[in-house]
Design a protein around this motif. Structure first.
Motif, PDB file in Angstrom:
ATOM      1  N   THR A 110       0.814  -1.221   0.000  1.00 33.21           N
ATOM      2  CA  THR A 110       0.000   0.000   0.000  1.00 33.21           C
ATOM      3  C   THR A 110       0.847   1.270   0.000  1.00 33.21           C
ATOM      4  O   THR A 110       0.332   2.353  -0.262  1.00 33.21           O
ATOM      5  N   VAL A 111       2.140   1.149   0.308  1.00 30.85           N
ATOM      6  CA  VAL A 111       3.005   2.331   0.333  1.00 30.85           C
ATOM      7  C   VAL A 111       4.069   2.290  -0.751  1.00 30.85           C
ATOM      8  O   VAL A 111       4.888   3.209  -0.865  1.00 30.85           O
ATOM      9  N   LEU A 112       4.064   1.244  -1.573  1.00 28.38           N
ATOM     10  CA  LEU A 112       5.116   1.065  -2.564  1.00 28.38           C
ATOM     11  C   LEU A 112       5.209   2.232  -3.533  1.00 28.38           C
ATOM     12  O   LEU A 112       6.294   2.567  -4.011  1.00 28.38           O
ATOM     13  N   HIS A 113       4.084   2.878  -3.822  1.00 30.64           N
ATOM     14  CA  HIS A 113       4.104   3.994  -4.770  1.00 30.64           C
ATOM     15  C   HIS A 113       4.951   5.161  -4.283  1.00 30.64           C
ATOM     16  O   HIS A 113       5.340   6.020  -5.065  1.00 30.64           O
ATOM     17  N   ARG A 114       5.286   5.187  -2.976  1.00 35.28           N
ATOM     18  CA  ARG A 114       6.093   6.281  -2.424  1.00 35.28           C
ATOM     19  C   ARG A 114       7.555   5.887  -2.270  1.00 35.28           C
ATOM     20  O   ARG A 114       8.350   6.664  -1.768  1.00 35.28           O
ATOM     21  N   LEU A 115       7.909   4.661  -2.683  1.00 40.85           N
ATOM     22  CA  LEU A 115       9.240   4.121  -2.433  1.00 40.85           C
ATOM     23  C   LEU A 115       9.986   3.887  -3.743  1.00 40.85           C
ATOM     24  O   LEU A 115       9.405   3.911  -4.819  1.00 40.85           O
ATOM     25  N   ARG A 116      11.304   3.656  -3.630  1.00 42.91           N
ATOM     26  CA  ARG A 116      12.115   3.243  -4.775  1.00 42.91           C
ATOM     27  C   ARG A 116      12.528   1.794  -4.538  1.00 42.91           C
ATOM     28  O   ARG A 116      13.312   1.496  -3.642  1.00 42.91           O
ATOM     29  N   LEU A 117      11.982   0.910  -5.354  1.00 38.56           N
ATOM     30  CA  LEU A 117      12.181  -0.521  -5.152  1.00 38.56           C
ATOM     31  C   LEU A 117      13.600  -0.921  -5.541  1.00 38.56           C
ATOM     32  O   LEU A 117      14.094  -0.578  -6.614  1.00 38.56           O
ATOM     33  N   LEU A 118      14.264  -1.672  -4.652  1.00 41.16           N
ATOM     34  CA  LEU A 118      15.604  -2.189  -4.905  1.00 41.16           C
ATOM     35  C   LEU A 118      15.606  -3.686  -5.182  1.00 41.16           C
ATOM     36  O   LEU A 118      16.458  -4.191  -5.904  1.00 41.16           O
ATOM     37  N   HIS A 119      14.667  -4.393  -4.583  1.00 38.89           N
ATOM     38  CA  HIS A 119      14.603  -5.843  -4.713  1.00 38.89           C
ATOM     39  C   HIS A 119      13.144  -6.261  -4.572  1.00 38.89           C
ATOM     40  O   HIS A 119      12.401  -5.705  -3.773  1.00 38.89           O
ATOM     41  N   GLY A 120      12.754  -7.261  -5.386  1.00 36.94           N
ATOM     42  CA  GLY A 120      11.380  -7.750  -5.320  1.00 36.94           C
ATOM     43  C   GLY A 120      10.567  -7.242  -6.490  1.00 36.94           C
ATOM     44  O   GLY A 120       9.554  -6.589  -6.299  1.00 36.94           O
ATOM     45  N   LEU A 121      11.035  -7.510  -7.699  1.00 32.80           N
ATOM     46  CA  LEU A 121      10.396  -6.943  -8.881  1.00 32.80           C
ATOM     47  C   LEU A 121       8.978  -7.448  -9.076  1.00 32.80           C
ATOM     48  O   LEU A 121       8.205  -6.863  -9.823  1.00 32.80           O
ATOM     49  N   GLY A 122       8.623  -8.559  -8.402  1.00 29.86           N
ATOM     50  CA  GLY A 122       7.273  -9.064  -8.543  1.00 29.86           C
ATOM     51  C   GLY A 122       6.248  -8.336  -7.706  1.00 29.86           C
ATOM     52  O   GLY A 122       5.052  -8.568  -7.830  1.00 29.86           O
ATOM     53  N   VAL A 123       6.704  -7.424  -6.843  1.00 29.64           N
ATOM     54  CA  VAL A 123       5.789  -6.695  -5.971  1.00 29.64           C
ATOM     55  C   VAL A 123       5.181  -5.543  -6.741  1.00 29.64           C
ATOM     56  O   VAL A 123       5.870  -4.787  -7.413  1.00 29.64           O
ATOM     57  N   THR A 124       3.872  -5.398  -6.652  1.00 28.27           N
ATOM     58  CA  THR A 124       3.187  -4.291  -7.308  1.00 28.27           C
ATOM     59  C   THR A 124       2.371  -3.533  -6.274  1.00 28.27           C
ATOM     60  O   THR A 124       1.921  -4.098  -5.276  1.00 28.27           O
ATOM     61  N   PRO A 125       2.158  -2.232  -6.515  1.00 24.73           N
ATOM     62  CA  PRO A 125       1.353  -1.460  -5.562  1.00 24.73           C
ATOM     63  C   PRO A 125      -0.044  -2.028  -5.418  1.00 24.73           C
ATOM     64  O   PRO A 125      -0.619  -2.582  -6.363  1.00 24.73           O
ATOM     65  N   ALA A 126      -0.609  -1.913  -4.227  1.00 27.98           N
ATOM     66  CA  ALA A 126      -1.984  -2.351  -4.005  1.00 27.98           C
ATOM     67  C   ALA A 126      -2.927  -1.507  -4.844  1.00 27.98           C
ATOM     68  O   ALA A 126      -2.656  -0.340  -5.147  1.00 27.98           O
ATOM     69  N   ALA A 127      -4.064  -2.092  -5.210  1.00 30.29           N
ATOM     70  CA  ALA A 127      -4.999  -1.402  -6.093  1.00 30.29           C
ATOM     71  C   ALA A 127      -5.544  -0.127  -5.483  1.00 30.29           C
ATOM     72  O   ALA A 127      -5.897   0.816  -6.195  1.00 30.29           O
ATOM     73  N   ASP A 128      -5.624  -0.075  -4.144  1.00 35.90           N
ATOM     74  CA  ASP A 128      -6.222   1.092  -3.489  1.00 35.90           C
ATOM     75  C   ASP A 128      -5.168   2.066  -2.985  1.00 35.90           C
ATOM     76  O   ASP A 128      -5.440   2.912  -2.150  1.00 35.90           O
ATOM     77  N   SER A 129      -3.924   1.973  -3.505  1.00 35.89           N
ATOM     78  CA  SER A 129      -2.854   2.827  -3.003  1.00 35.89           C
ATOM     79  C   SER A 129      -2.529   3.946  -3.978  1.00 35.89           C
ATOM     80  O   SER A 129      -1.403   4.094  -4.420  1.00 35.89           O
ATOM     81  N   ALA A 130      -3.542   4.702  -4.344  1.00 29.40           N
ATOM     82  CA  ALA A 130      -3.330   5.831  -5.249  1.00 29.40           C
ATOM     83  C   ALA A 130      -2.379   6.829  -4.616  1.00 29.40           C
ATOM     84  O   ALA A 130      -2.311   6.973  -3.399  1.00 29.40           O
TER      85      ALA A 130
END
Length: 275
Positions: A110-130
């Motif tokens: 739910t907070v991934l949209h505010r982060l810079r991903l380093l590892h875990g390319l299969g992780v996607t933001p939650a649908a309700d995390s605009a």
């Protein structure tokens, strides 16, 4: 990412070690490293996604885990900022401030949209995390509902001669209310008074009037300056003002200012109140 060499070396060494734990499903950066504004003095803010079924076990061992990933000088939990899942640490060499936040995988999404991903390319933001609005970290109504109570508190401490507490109160007004308002006015994310000198230089100059020495009159002037800036900077729309609280508190503050008495300290002679 264009980041300082020491930070890059740390991440190159530590991220693979963290990723080797199969309970960690993603690793990301937050803070200035994520936003592209780091310098040599930046913290490293790491956010780790932990499998939901393993989160409790990782939380119980997180200090030991961090010590297995890097050379920890000291580390402690983040209850002081309301986040017990945070570990604040110093690592060396070289000495870096590194924060590790351990989130369950579902919350991480739910907070991934505010982060810079380093590892875990299969992780996607939650649908309700605009993406949040710019003001998501600061609510002007929250400030209005509290500001006059805090000013009254500062006035009572000023009247009693508790200058350290008065100065702490003005500092809290600056960090919790005035700094965020100045950032909003500049179109920047509110983060207390962080980087305000570069984000809103004119307002940062104005905020200097809220800084004082250990002197009763200076403290009084700083508290008054905080009130004046709040009145100038608070939004004119979208906030339910508290006019009765403002009227009563300012009347009380006026009475306090009119009755200021000299305060004797161990550091020197009685101060001149100049009422």
């Amino acid at each position: 990412m264009d980041i300082p060499a020491a930070h890059r070396t740390f991440l190159d060494e530590v991220v693979p070690r963290i990723a080797a734990d199969d309970r960690v499903t993603a690793i990301a950066l937050s803070g200035s490293l994520a936003h592209g504004t780091p310098d040599d003095f930046s913290d490293v803010d790491l956010v780790l996604a932990i499998r939901d079924d393993a989160h409790a076990a990782v939380m119980s061992d997180r200090l030991e885990l961090i010590a297995s990933w890097t050379d920890v000088v000291v580390g402690f939990t983040g209850e002081h900022v309301g986040e017990p899942r945070l570990i604040v640490s110093l690592v060396a060499p070289p000495v870096l401030h590194v924060d590790f936040t351990f989130l369950p995988e579902t919350e991480f999404a739910t907070v991934l949209h505010r982060l810079r991903l380093l590892h875990g390319l299969g992780v996607t933001p939650a649908a309700d995390s605009a993406s949040p609005e710019l003001s998501s970290g600061f609510d002007p109504q929250w400030a209005e509902d509290r500001f006059w109570v805090w000013v009254h508190y500062g006035a009572t401490k000023l009247a009693r001669g508790e200058l350290f507490e008065t100065l702490d109160t003005v500092a809290a007004l600056r960090k919790l209310v005035l700094g965020p308002l100045a950032s909003r006015r500049a179109g920047a994310e509110p983060r207390g008074v962080r980087r305000l000198e570069s984000i809103a230089p004119d307002d940062a100059v104005a905020l200097q009037s809220t800084v004082s020495g250990y002197d009763q009159r200076e403290a009084a002037d700083a508290l008054l300056a905080a009130v004046e800036l709040y009145r100038r900077w608070r939004p004119s729309e979208g906030v339910t003002r508290r006019p009765e609280a403002e009227r009563l508190v300012m009347g009380f503050l006026g009475d306090v200012l009119g009755g200021l008495q000299p305060v004797r300290t161990d550091a020197g002679p009685t101060t001149d109140p100049r009422p």
